[in-house]
Design a protein around this motif. Sequence first.
Motif, PDB file in Angstrom:
ATOM      1  N   ILE A 269       0.833  -1.209   0.000  1.00 35.34           N
ATOM      2  CA  ILE A 269       0.000   0.000   0.000  1.00 35.34           C
ATOM      3  C   ILE A 269       0.864   1.255   0.000  1.00 35.34           C
ATOM      4  N   ALA A 270       2.191   1.101   0.155  1.00 32.43           N
ATOM      5  CA  ALA A 270       3.090   2.260   0.159  1.00 32.43           C
ATOM      6  C   ALA A 270       3.004   2.986  -1.178  1.00 32.43           C
ATOM      7  N   GLY A 271       2.926   4.311  -1.123  1.00 27.61           N
ATOM      8  CA  GLY A 271       2.851   5.114  -2.336  1.00 27.61           C
ATOM      9  C   GLY A 271       1.446   5.272  -2.887  1.00 27.61           C
ATOM     10  N   LYS A 272       0.479   4.571  -2.325  1.00 31.65           N
ATOM     11  CA  LYS A 272      -0.912   4.653  -2.793  1.00 31.65           C
ATOM     12  C   LYS A 272      -1.685   5.453  -1.742  1.00 31.65           C
ATOM     13  N   ASP A 273      -1.757   6.756  -1.943  1.00 30.59           N
ATOM     14  CA  ASP A 273      -2.225   7.671  -0.908  1.00 30.59           C
ATOM     15  C   ASP A 273      -3.649   7.390  -0.444  1.00 30.59           C
ATOM     16  N   SER A 274      -4.563   7.185  -1.365  1.00 29.32           N
ATOM     17  CA  SER A 274      -5.964   6.974  -0.980  1.00 29.32           C
ATOM     18  C   SER A 274      -6.132   5.674  -0.212  1.00 29.32           C
ATOM     19  N   THR A 275      -5.444   4.633  -0.660  1.00 31.18           N
ATOM     20  CA  THR A 275      -5.527   3.349   0.037  1.00 31.18           C
ATOM     21  C   THR A 275      -4.941   3.468   1.440  1.00 31.18           C
ATOM     22  N   GLN A 276      -3.815   4.162   1.567  1.00 35.71           N
ATOM     23  CA  GLN A 276      -3.217   4.374   2.886  1.00 35.71           C
ATOM     24  C   GLN A 276      -4.171   5.126   3.804  1.00 35.71           C
ATOM     25  N   GLU A 277      -4.848   6.136   3.260  1.00 37.80           N
ATOM     26  CA  GLU A 277      -5.799   6.929   4.043  1.00 37.80           C
ATOM     27  C   GLU A 277      -6.906   6.038   4.597  1.00 37.80           C
ATOM     28  N   GLU A 278      -7.457   5.185   3.743  1.00 39.11           N
ATOM     29  CA  GLU A 278      -8.546   4.321   4.189  1.00 39.11           C
ATOM     30  C   GLU A 278      -8.049   3.270   5.175  1.00 39.11           C
ATOM     31  N   PHE A 279      -6.862   2.727   4.913  1.00 35.91           N
ATOM     32  CA  PHE A 279      -6.298   1.743   5.843  1.00 35.91           C
ATOM     33  C   PHE A 279      -6.058   2.384   7.212  1.00 35.91           C
ATOM     34  N   PHE A 280      -5.585   3.611   7.205  1.00 30.56           N
ATOM     35  CA  PHE A 280      -5.327   4.333   8.450  1.00 30.56           C
ATOM     36  C   PHE A 280      -6.602   4.442   9.279  1.00 30.56           C
TER      37      PHE A 280
END
Length: 471
Positions: free
Chosen positions: A239-250
């Motif tokens: 998920i590194a570098g994938k901003d939207s996915t990181q946001e949702e995972f967070f």
Amino acid sequence: MADGAGFGTIQVGTEAGAEALWSRCRILLKERVGAGSFQSWISPLRLASVEGGVATLTVPTAFLGSYVARNFQEAILAALAEAGGPASRLVFEAQGRTPMRGAVPMPAAQAAAPMAAPALAPEPAEETQRLDARLTFDRFVVAKSNELAYAAARRISEGMAVGFNPLFLHGGVGLGKTHLMQAIAHEMRARRPHTRVLYLSAEQFMIRFVTALRDRKMMDFKQVFRAVDVLMVDDIQFIAGKDSTQEEFFHTFNALVDQGKQIVLTADRSPVEIAALEERVTSRLQSGLVVQVHPADYELRLGVLQSKLAAARVADPNLRIADGVLDFLATRVTSNLRVLEGALTRLCAQASLVGREITLDLARDCLGDVLRASDRKVSIEEIQRKVAEHYHIRLADLIGPKRLRSFARPRQMAMYLAKTMTSRSLPDIGRRFGGRDHTTVMHGVRKIEELLGTDAQIADDLEILRRALEG
């Protein structure tokens, strides 16, 4: 109604009045809960009315209303009071459903009214990636390199309270991280069939997230991931570098931890080494127990082969194998456990098909490509150069007679790598380290093995050197 701080009183008997009041509340709530939580949970809400001290909010799904009632009720009541529409409790009305009351105590007559239950999460089998029936705790071979990871996984699978969340396992390919995750899922299902366990890869998480965005089903996505008891995500580095996915995972991570749900994650490196990962995500990943699964030593490789052979003999009782074959494989095939298991599977298949005993000659003939790849991967000379570079010492000092600690520890590390990553004998390794005796090599290897369990720096150095040599 009394004036709120900074706002005048609003008459909310009309739809326009309710909208005006809610607009004021949204401004206050966005500042107080944060942009991410606001977008996920507050933005979909609509204020229908405030009557008799009861504020009625419409929500897209019962799940969202239930979550907001548990996590944001006090903030909403405070915002309503400040915006000029005070209320003593909330009612969440899912579109097309019976109103869901918040957690604030209600009069008896109203408490007797039916409460709409939050939508249930799908059954675990529908949401969990297909599990491999072979990847259980019973078939996991434990050694020094993985004993802490195994113990932590076992503790979680027992369902008892643990003092860490998340559990973050990291290490190279083929070291058993996925095996441990699936073993947790198997054990939990056996002990508590109703536990909602969701196991999937980071790639699958991303695909589901993108699909939900495209199909405008983000509430369904949130409902699935926030309703589980245990969330396990494999290869989280993707998920590194994938901003939207990181946001949702967070936000998923925070929601589950806030509810006391367990999270288990794996990656090929530690959180701080994952490039292009947001700092806040890195911080969350490090907030629990971070465990490195070290490369398999000789004893673990041999144990895995013995376990694999025992399973193969159940399928074919006539399978015969000569003495020394397993030792040969454990010594020569050192890249990772998957390659090692695959080599034995190939040998067993050939022996069964042609009715032959598995001998050293058969192993050399059948596994020529695997053995050549392993042999050409690293040499003692290359190990010595890499170790000297890593510790910033001269090659002559690494090999030479000086016993200073600054030279002795790197020398022991180089001996350990030579023993575990090449097929050279102990006397041969000793000769290449300035003509030392094989007992000196044995002492160096044992010293590194002892330090791996107590010295994190040694473990990190070993992992870095292995990656450099295998790359």
